[in-house]
Motif scaffolding. Structure first.
Motif, PDB file in Angstrom:
ATOM      1  N   GLY A 179      18.327  -0.913  -1.231  1.00 38.16           N
ATOM      2  CA  GLY A 179      17.262  -1.732  -1.793  1.00 38.16           C
ATOM      3  C   GLY A 179      17.599  -3.189  -2.002  1.00 38.16           C
ATOM      4  N   LEU A 180      18.756  -3.663  -1.507  1.00 37.29           N
ATOM      5  CA  LEU A 180      19.147  -5.052  -1.742  1.00 37.29           C
ATOM      6  C   LEU A 180      18.151  -6.022  -1.121  1.00 37.29           C
ATOM      7  N   GLY A 181      17.694  -5.720   0.108  1.00 35.94           N
ATOM      8  CA  GLY A 181      16.740  -6.611   0.768  1.00 35.94           C
ATOM      9  C   GLY A 181      15.471  -6.781  -0.053  1.00 35.94           C
ATOM     10  N   CYS A 182      14.979  -5.690  -0.633  1.00 36.36           N
ATOM     11  CA  CYS A 182      13.794  -5.742  -1.491  1.00 36.36           C
ATOM     12  C   CYS A 182      14.053  -6.628  -2.705  1.00 36.36           C
TER      13      CYS A 182
ATOM     14  N   ILE B 298      14.827   4.929   2.424  1.00 51.89           N
ATOM     15  CA  ILE B 298      15.128   4.606   3.814  1.00 51.89           C
ATOM     16  C   ILE B 298      16.119   3.452   3.842  1.00 51.89           C
ATOM     17  N   GLN B 299      17.186   3.608   4.598  1.00 57.36           N
ATOM     18  CA  GLN B 299      18.177   2.553   4.766  1.00 57.36           C
ATOM     19  C   GLN B 299      17.879   1.768   6.040  1.00 57.36           C
ATOM     20  N   ILE B 300      17.911   0.453   5.933  1.00 55.98           N
ATOM     21  CA  ILE B 300      17.661  -0.418   7.082  1.00 55.98           C
ATOM     22  C   ILE B 300      18.993  -1.008   7.527  1.00 55.98           C
ATOM     23  N   ALA B 301      19.419  -0.651   8.740  1.00 54.45           N
ATOM     24  CA  ALA B 301      20.696  -1.144   9.259  1.00 54.45           C
ATOM     25  C   ALA B 301      20.543  -2.519   9.900  1.00 54.45           C
ATOM     26  N   TYR B 302      19.398  -2.747  10.519  1.00 52.50           N
ATOM     27  CA  TYR B 302      19.144  -4.044  11.149  1.00 52.50           C
ATOM     28  C   TYR B 302      17.652  -4.307  11.096  1.00 52.50           C
ATOM     29  N   GLY B 303      17.283  -5.533  10.816  1.00 54.84           N
ATOM     30  CA  GLY B 303      15.870  -5.886  10.772  1.00 54.84           C
ATOM     31  C   GLY B 303      15.644  -7.300  11.244  1.00 54.84           C
TER      32      GLY B 303
ATOM     33  N   TYR C 182      24.607  -8.994   5.976  1.00 55.59           N
ATOM     34  CA  TYR C 182      24.450 -10.415   6.304  1.00 55.59           C
ATOM     35  C   TYR C 182      22.956 -10.649   6.496  1.00 55.59           C
ATOM     36  N   ILE C 183      22.378 -11.499   5.660  1.00 57.01           N
ATOM     37  CA  ILE C 183      20.931 -11.710   5.643  1.00 57.01           C
ATOM     38  C   ILE C 183      20.640 -13.199   5.795  1.00 57.01           C
TER      39      ILE C 183
ATOM     40  N   CYS D  25      22.909  -9.918  -6.074  1.00 57.67           N
ATOM     41  CA  CYS D  25      23.849  -9.299  -5.143  1.00 57.67           C
ATOM     42  C   CYS D  25      24.840  -8.414  -5.899  1.00 57.67           C
ATOM     43  N   PRO D  26      25.309  -7.347  -5.261  1.00 61.86           N
ATOM     44  CA  PRO D  26      26.351  -6.518  -5.880  1.00 61.86           C
ATOM     45  C   PRO D  26      27.632  -7.321  -6.062  1.00 61.86           C
ATOM     46  N   SER D  27      28.552  -6.767  -6.825  1.00 64.87           N
ATOM     47  CA  SER D  27      29.840  -7.414  -7.036  1.00 64.87           C
ATOM     48  C   SER D  27      30.499  -7.715  -5.705  1.00 64.87           C
ATOM     49  N   SER D  28      31.091  -8.904  -5.622  1.00 63.96           N
ATOM     50  CA  SER D  28      31.714  -9.320  -4.369  1.00 63.96           C
ATOM     51  C   SER D  28      33.213  -9.057  -4.345  1.00 63.96           C
ATOM     52  N   CYS D  29      33.700  -8.197  -5.245  1.00 65.58           N
ATOM     53  CA  CYS D  29      35.118  -7.864  -5.238  1.00 65.58           C
ATOM     54  C   CYS D  29      35.394  -6.813  -4.168  1.00 65.58           C
ATOM     55  N   PHE D  30      36.375  -7.067  -3.304  1.00 67.27           N
ATOM     56  CA  PHE D  30      36.624  -6.174  -2.175  1.00 67.27           C
ATOM     57  C   PHE D  30      37.023  -4.772  -2.628  1.00 67.27           C
ATOM     58  N   TYR D  31      37.798  -4.657  -3.690  1.00 65.33           N
ATOM     59  CA  TYR D  31      38.258  -3.326  -4.083  1.00 65.33           C
ATOM     60  C   TYR D  31      37.108  -2.457  -4.560  1.00 65.33           C
ATOM     61  N   LYS D  32      36.044  -3.069  -5.115  1.00 62.54           N
ATOM     62  CA  LYS D  32      34.908  -2.269  -5.534  1.00 62.54           C
ATOM     63  C   LYS D  32      34.125  -1.752  -4.340  1.00 62.54           C
ATOM     64  N   VAL D  33      34.137  -2.532  -3.237  1.00 63.59           N
ATOM     65  CA  VAL D  33      33.425  -2.099  -2.044  1.00 63.59           C
ATOM     66  C   VAL D  33      34.126  -0.923  -1.390  1.00 63.59           C
TER      67      VAL D  33
END
Length: 421
Positions: free
Chosen positions: A32-35, A277-282, A61-62, A88-96
């Motif tokens: 839901g990030l795009g929304c 629904i997950q959108i991989a590319y739009g 990448y948007i 945006c979600p946390s930008s810490c790599f270890y959380k990803v």
């Protein structure tokens, strides 16, 4: 270990006057990030002229090309950037990569803005416009006209900047409002909402006949389409959705063609989010002769294609309905009074559509109509929760409301304003 917020969101102004501003978001992905990002863009009165986004399920990448609405206030680009970064979600790599979920932020406290003023046409919109400019979100509204010609405006609000606990922020809001209203403003104050907020927070039951008229439009019915949208601009025949499972081994392709309108990308992404629904590319192409083309490569949340024919039909039907009829507008008689009702579906997250109250009050101001009662309520149907905006309109010799022609004119102006036509 984190990346700088300057790298998460980059805003580049157009090279020439009139060129779109390019907003780039590069951050961890989440459902839901795009929304959520399109919602922020819409709150700032911006229109997305085209968009491109991709994700591998962990990182996205948007790129959004946005243009300012001519009737909107000046955009605070720094504030827009801060709001987008916070979405945006946390930008810490270890959380990803360790899939550590951060705790959900606590909801912002609700405050009550109480404004007494002398009755003046358009004043309700003037107040709403100031609040939007100050990044104040309107949760509920109660507007009442008193017999002595004064108006009590009760706005239950939250602050995008989370500063309402400070006296300076509250005073700043009141100063802006008094400046906008001038001699018509009597008093203005902001305080933490008490039990009175609970009394207006519950669901509201519309009369069955009114609810039937407001919520029964179906996009596949020509008569309903002409009622729901402006004739000649959009009907069910001008909107098409094609499902293709042959072009990608892991994704289902949705090809959408429809009439362009304000908030279109938000409506599509909100529906996808609510349908898991997950959108991989739009890719959202530029408008050509008022028509917009959208391509979405999608999956179930389990990473599989949309292969079930019934699920395909249900998803396409839901998307088509949201594109053809994202907002419902009717004008009815409530006893001796004329009532305007505007409704939009609420996200599963509980959030309503941005700027609806702003746009409706703008349309009524341009028509020269007075409002002697207004409120925002929630209404439940069997499959959806709706945010309903109720306005009791004041009849006047300049704009008599008794005729069907007058009511049709109100519906038309409100709908066009909401859709950006």
């Amino acid at each position: 270990m984190g990346i700088q917020s300057d790298d998460v969101v980059i805003i580049q102004p157009g090279k020439n006057p009139g060129d779109p501003t390019v907003v780039t978001v590069n951050c961890p992905d989440e459902p839901g990030l795009g929304c959520d990002l399109c919602r922020v863009v819409l709150q700032f009165g911006l229109c997305i002229s085209k968009g491109d986004f991709t994700t591998d399920g962990k990182w996205c990448y948007i790129v959004l090309w946005v243009v300012q609405n001519e009737s909107w206030m000046k955009v605070d680009w720094d504030s827009l950037k801060e709001r987008l970064v916070s979405a945006c979600p946390s930008s810490c790599f270890y959380k990803v990569y360790l899939n550590i979920q951060s705790s959900a932020p606590s909801p912002s406290p609700v405050y009550l803005l109480k404004c007494w003023c002398f009755d003046q046409r358009g004043a309700l919109h003037d107040i709403t416009k100031v609040l939007c400019e100050l990044e104040i979100l309107i949760q509920r509204v109660k507007v009442m006209l008193t017999p002595d010609g004064r108006v009590l405006d009760l706005f239950f609000i939250t602050d995008c900047l989370d500063l309402l606990h400070t006296k300076q922020r509250r005073d700043d809001i009141c100063e802006h409002l008094m400046s906008a209203l001038g001699e018509y403003c009597i008093t203005c104050e902001v305080q933490l909402a008490g039990p009175e907020y609970e009394s207006v927070q519950g669901n509201y039951s519309l009369p069955s006949a009114v609810a039937e008229e407001l919520f029964s439009h179906q996009p596949t019915d020509d008569k309903a389409s002409s009622k729901a949208l402006t004739p000649g601009l959009a009907t069910s025949k001008s909107t098409s959705i094609t499902v293709d499972n042959t072009l990608s081994p892991v994704h289902t392709l949705l090809q959408i063609q429809c009439v362009d309108q304000k908030g279109l990308f938000y409506d599509i992404l909100r529906t996808s989010k609510d349908c898991n629904i997950q959108i991989a590319y739009g890719r959202f192409s530029s408008t050509v002769k008022g028509i917009r083309n959208v391509e979405l490569f999608i999956q179930h949340t389990n990473g599989k294609k949309i292969l079930d024919p019934e699920r395909q039909v249900a998803l396409c039907s839901r998307l088509k309905e949201e594109m053809l009829n994202p907002l419902r507008v009717i004008v009815t008689n409530k006893g001796p009074d004329t009532e305007l009702l505007v409704a939009n579906p609420v996200e599963l997250s509980g959030k309503g559509r941005p700027l609806v109250f702003h746009d409706v009050t703008l349309a009524l101001k341009k028509l020269g109509l007075s409002i002697f009662l207004a409120e925002i309520v929630r209404h439940e149907t069997h499959d959806c929760q709706w945010e309903v905006y109720r306005f009791l309109l004041d009849d006047s010799c300049e704009f008599p409301l008794g005729s069907r022609e007058a009511r049709d004119k109100i519906e038309e102006r409100v709908r066009r304003t909401l859709m950006g036509w």
